[in-house]
Write a protein that holds these residues in place. Structure first.
Motif, PDB file in Angstrom:
ATOM      1  N   SER A 113       0.833  -1.197   0.000  1.00 45.64           N
ATOM      2  CA  SER A 113       0.000   0.000   0.000  1.00 45.64           C
ATOM      3  C   SER A 113       0.870   1.250   0.000  1.00 45.64           C
ATOM      4  O   SER A 113       1.962   1.285   0.570  1.00 45.64           O
ATOM      5  CB  SER A 113      -0.923   0.007   1.225  1.00 45.64           C
ATOM      6  OG  SER A 113      -0.163  -0.011   2.412  1.00 45.64           O
ATOM      7  N   LEU A 114       0.381   2.288  -0.667  1.00 39.95           N
ATOM      8  CA  LEU A 114       1.069   3.569  -0.670  1.00 39.95           C
ATOM      9  C   LEU A 114       0.760   4.313   0.621  1.00 39.95           C
ATOM     10  O   LEU A 114      -0.338   4.198   1.162  1.00 39.95           O
ATOM     11  CB  LEU A 114       0.616   4.410  -1.861  1.00 39.95           C
ATOM     12  CG  LEU A 114       0.965   3.876  -3.245  1.00 39.95           C
ATOM     13  CD1 LEU A 114       0.350   4.772  -4.319  1.00 39.95           C
ATOM     14  CD2 LEU A 114       2.479   3.804  -3.437  1.00 39.95           C
ATOM     15  N   PRO A 115       1.721   5.080   1.134  1.00 39.67           N
ATOM     16  CA  PRO A 115       1.440   5.836   2.352  1.00 39.67           C
ATOM     17  C   PRO A 115       0.389   6.896   2.098  1.00 39.67           C
ATOM     18  O   PRO A 115       0.374   7.540   1.046  1.00 39.67           O
ATOM     19  CB  PRO A 115       2.799   6.465   2.703  1.00 39.67           C
ATOM     20  CG  PRO A 115       3.538   6.521   1.401  1.00 39.67           C
ATOM     21  CD  PRO A 115       3.089   5.321   0.616  1.00 39.67           C
ATOM     22  N   GLY A 116      -0.509   7.066   3.035  1.00 42.11           N
ATOM     23  CA  GLY A 116      -1.544   8.089   2.916  1.00 42.11           C
ATOM     24  C   GLY A 116      -1.608   8.906   4.193  1.00 42.11           C
ATOM     25  O   GLY A 116      -1.436   8.374   5.287  1.00 42.11           O
ATOM     26  N   LYS A 117      -1.824  10.187   4.058  1.00 39.55           N
ATOM     27  CA  LYS A 117      -1.877  11.077   5.219  1.00 39.55           C
ATOM     28  C   LYS A 117      -3.315  11.173   5.708  1.00 39.55           C
ATOM     29  O   LYS A 117      -4.193  11.627   4.983  1.00 39.55           O
ATOM     30  CB  LYS A 117      -1.358  12.468   4.845  1.00 39.55           C
ATOM     31  CG  LYS A 117      -1.441  13.472   5.995  1.00 39.55           C
ATOM     32  CD  LYS A 117      -1.089  14.863   5.532  1.00 39.55           C
ATOM     33  CE  LYS A 117      -2.170  15.483   4.683  1.00 39.55           C
ATOM     34  NZ  LYS A 117      -3.412  15.779   5.469  1.00 39.55           N
ATOM     35  N   ILE A 118      -3.546  10.724   6.926  1.00 39.51           N
ATOM     36  CA  ILE A 118      -4.850  10.902   7.552  1.00 39.51           C
ATOM     37  C   ILE A 118      -4.631  11.596   8.888  1.00 39.51           C
ATOM     38  O   ILE A 118      -3.956  11.063   9.774  1.00 39.51           O
ATOM     39  CB  ILE A 118      -5.570   9.561   7.749  1.00 39.51           C
ATOM     40  CG1 ILE A 118      -5.892   8.933   6.392  1.00 39.51           C
ATOM     41  CG2 ILE A 118      -6.847   9.749   8.561  1.00 39.51           C
ATOM     42  CD1 ILE A 118      -6.606   7.607   6.484  1.00 39.51           C
ATOM     43  N   ASP A 119      -5.160  12.791   9.017  1.00 36.36           N
ATOM     44  CA  ASP A 119      -5.034  13.567  10.240  1.00 36.36           C
ATOM     45  C   ASP A 119      -6.083  13.072  11.232  1.00 36.36           C
ATOM     46  O   ASP A 119      -7.283  13.209  10.997  1.00 36.36           O
ATOM     47  CB  ASP A 119      -5.247  15.052   9.921  1.00 36.36           C
ATOM     48  CG  ASP A 119      -4.960  15.963  11.104  1.00 36.36           C
ATOM     49  OD1 ASP A 119      -5.426  15.634  12.218  1.00 36.36           O
ATOM     50  OD2 ASP A 119      -4.302  16.996  10.915  1.00 36.36           O
ATOM     51  N   LEU A 162      -8.242   0.922  -1.540  1.00 36.93           N
ATOM     52  CA  LEU A 162      -7.009   1.667  -1.774  1.00 36.93           C
ATOM     53  C   LEU A 162      -6.868   2.850  -0.823  1.00 36.93           C
ATOM     54  O   LEU A 162      -5.762   3.223  -0.446  1.00 36.93           O
ATOM     55  CB  LEU A 162      -6.968   2.177  -3.218  1.00 36.93           C
ATOM     56  CG  LEU A 162      -6.926   1.099  -4.307  1.00 36.93           C
ATOM     57  CD1 LEU A 162      -6.994   1.740  -5.696  1.00 36.93           C
ATOM     58  CD2 LEU A 162      -5.658   0.263  -4.188  1.00 36.93           C
ATOM     59  N   ARG A 163      -8.002   3.446  -0.432  1.00 38.23           N
ATOM     60  CA  ARG A 163      -7.966   4.579   0.475  1.00 38.23           C
ATOM     61  C   ARG A 163      -9.326   4.712   1.142  1.00 38.23           C
ATOM     62  O   ARG A 163     -10.312   4.119   0.705  1.00 38.23           O
ATOM     63  CB  ARG A 163      -7.596   5.871  -0.262  1.00 38.23           C
ATOM     64  CG  ARG A 163      -8.479   6.176  -1.455  1.00 38.23           C
ATOM     65  CD  ARG A 163      -7.894   7.267  -2.308  1.00 38.23           C
ATOM     66  NE  ARG A 163      -8.710   7.526  -3.482  1.00 38.23           N
ATOM     67  CZ  ARG A 163      -8.376   8.384  -4.435  1.00 38.23           C
ATOM     68  NH1 ARG A 163      -7.253   9.081  -4.337  1.00 38.23           N
ATOM     69  NH2 ARG A 163      -9.166   8.555  -5.485  1.00 38.23           N
ATOM     70  N   TRP A 164      -9.357   5.524   2.179  1.00 36.23           N
ATOM     71  CA  TRP A 164     -10.578   5.708   2.951  1.00 36.23           C
ATOM     72  C   TRP A 164     -11.290   6.988   2.539  1.00 36.23           C
ATOM     73  O   TRP A 164     -10.655   8.001   2.242  1.00 36.23           O
ATOM     74  CB  TRP A 164     -10.262   5.755   4.444  1.00 36.23           C
ATOM     75  CG  TRP A 164      -9.982   4.406   5.016  1.00 36.23           C
ATOM     76  CD1 TRP A 164      -8.792   3.729   4.986  1.00 36.23           C
ATOM     77  CD2 TRP A 164     -10.910   3.565   5.721  1.00 36.23           C
ATOM     78  NE1 TRP A 164      -8.929   2.512   5.615  1.00 36.23           N
ATOM     79  CE2 TRP A 164     -10.208   2.386   6.084  1.00 36.23           C
ATOM     80  CE3 TRP A 164     -12.246   3.696   6.078  1.00 36.23           C
ATOM     81  CZ2 TRP A 164     -10.818   1.350   6.788  1.00 36.23           C
ATOM     82  CZ3 TRP A 164     -12.857   2.676   6.785  1.00 36.23           C
ATOM     83  CH2 TRP A 164     -12.139   1.513   7.136  1.00 36.23           C
ATOM     84  N   HIS A 165     -12.616   6.905   2.536  1.00 36.21           N
ATOM     85  CA  HIS A 165     -13.464   8.055   2.238  1.00 36.21           C
ATOM     86  C   HIS A 165     -14.442   8.260   3.388  1.00 36.21           C
ATOM     87  O   HIS A 165     -14.644   7.380   4.218  1.00 36.21           O
ATOM     88  CB  HIS A 165     -14.296   7.829   0.966  1.00 36.21           C
ATOM     89  CG  HIS A 165     -13.494   7.515  -0.253  1.00 36.21           C
ATOM     90  ND1 HIS A 165     -12.934   6.271  -0.482  1.00 36.21           N
ATOM     91  CD2 HIS A 165     -13.184   8.275  -1.335  1.00 36.21           C
ATOM     92  CE1 HIS A 165     -12.301   6.289  -1.651  1.00 36.21           C
ATOM     93  NE2 HIS A 165     -12.442   7.493  -2.185  1.00 36.21           N
TER      94      HIS A 165
END
Length: 296
Positions: A113-119, A162-165
């Motif tokens: 998985s690619l790194p994703g920024k989630i604050d 792939l990512r969160w929404h």
């Protein structure tokens, strides 16, 4: 105080304190009964846990005498350092509440998985708004319009694979849409009620369930029994029920050929959608490989 500087206590105590913090941070409240139900402890023990957390983090919670519940205080500062993946798992699947400890795996494993920024602070605004049924003002970075400020009414988190929404009603467009968590720049809960047409029961795409029939690709797979075994197919077909709002993500993630005549070439297309009619009315099919409005 960070979690590595907490006083000595058992792992069970740390898990319960971490659960108190998770509820405060991402739901906005904690009741004694929440601890009793989650950990199977007595009410007196739950009272002690809440008192201990309040002693360790005196500015993190306040008692709402009217609601008889402990609520998140304005001056909230987390004690525990949770990775975003752990938080999202807890929010969506409801297990693994305790404090994260990095155990060494029993077998070697790697991810792609690619790194994703989630604050997590912004995420907590959304999750508390979902719990309260409130609207949120967000600063959001869209591919089409760049950074804009808009008001949304969130009601669910969604994992595309792939990512969160966050699924929400968008007051600017007047539609229910998906917003990528990593594209949020700021968020604050707005006062006041939400309108009936902004509530989740009005989201047709979210509430509609469609059943997809996936089969081994007739042209790209030489030995269909291999694919049947891999996916545990019954009678040569895998039936998957999904929300219409999630169908495009699922089909794209698994490279499902959605052409009418299974014409997509390439080794990545192991599956073909046998019942294209199930996609009638689904709105995010721009994501579905090979799907064309003109050929449906």
């Amino acid at each position: 105080m960070s979690s590595d500087r907490l006083p000595e206590m058992t792992q069970a105590q740390r898990d319960r304190l971490a659960f108190v913090e998770l509820r405060l941070r991402f739901v906005g409240e904690i009741r004694r009964q929440d601890l009793v139900t989650r950990f199977g402890i007595q009410a007196a023990a739950a009272t002690r846990d809440i008192a201990q957390y309040k002693e360790l983090a005196p500015g993190n919670m306040e008692y709402d005498t009217k609601g008889k519940v402990y609520v998140r205080a304005a001056w909230f500062r987390p004690l525990f350092d949770f990775p975003a993946e752990r938080i999202l798992t807890w929010l969506s699947q409801g297990y693994g509440d305790g404090e994260p400890i990095r155990w060494k795996g029993v077998v070697a494993q790697e991810g792609t998985s690619l790194p994703g920024k989630i604050d997590l602070d912004l995420l907590s605004v959304l999750t508390r708004a979902i719990h309260q049924g409130a609207a949120v003002e967000v600063a959001y970075r869209a591919l089409s319009s760049g950074l804009t400020t808009r008001e949304i009414v969130p009601f669910a988190l969604a994992d595309s694979g792939l990512r969160w929404h966050v699924r929400a009603f968008d007051r600017r467009s007047g539609e229910f849409r998906d917003f990528v968590l990593g594209r949020l720049d700021a968020a604050r809960i707005l006062p006041g009620p939400v309108a009936d047409h902004e509530k989740p029961d009005q989201d047709i795409q979210w509430n509609r369930i469609t059943e997809l029939e996936l089969v081994p690709h007739p042209a790209n797979v030489q030995h269909p029994d291999t694919i049947e075994a891999e996916y545990g197919m019954d009678g040569g077909v895998l039936k998957v029920r999904t929300r219409a709002a999630m169908a495009g993500y699922l089909l794209r993630r698994w490279n499902v050929d959605c052409t009418e005549d299974h014409s997509l070439k390439g080794g990545e297309h192991h599956l073909w959608l046998r019942n294209r009619q199930a996609l009638y009315g689904v709105t995010n099919l721009v994501l579905a490989p090979g799907y064309s409005e003109s050929s449906k």
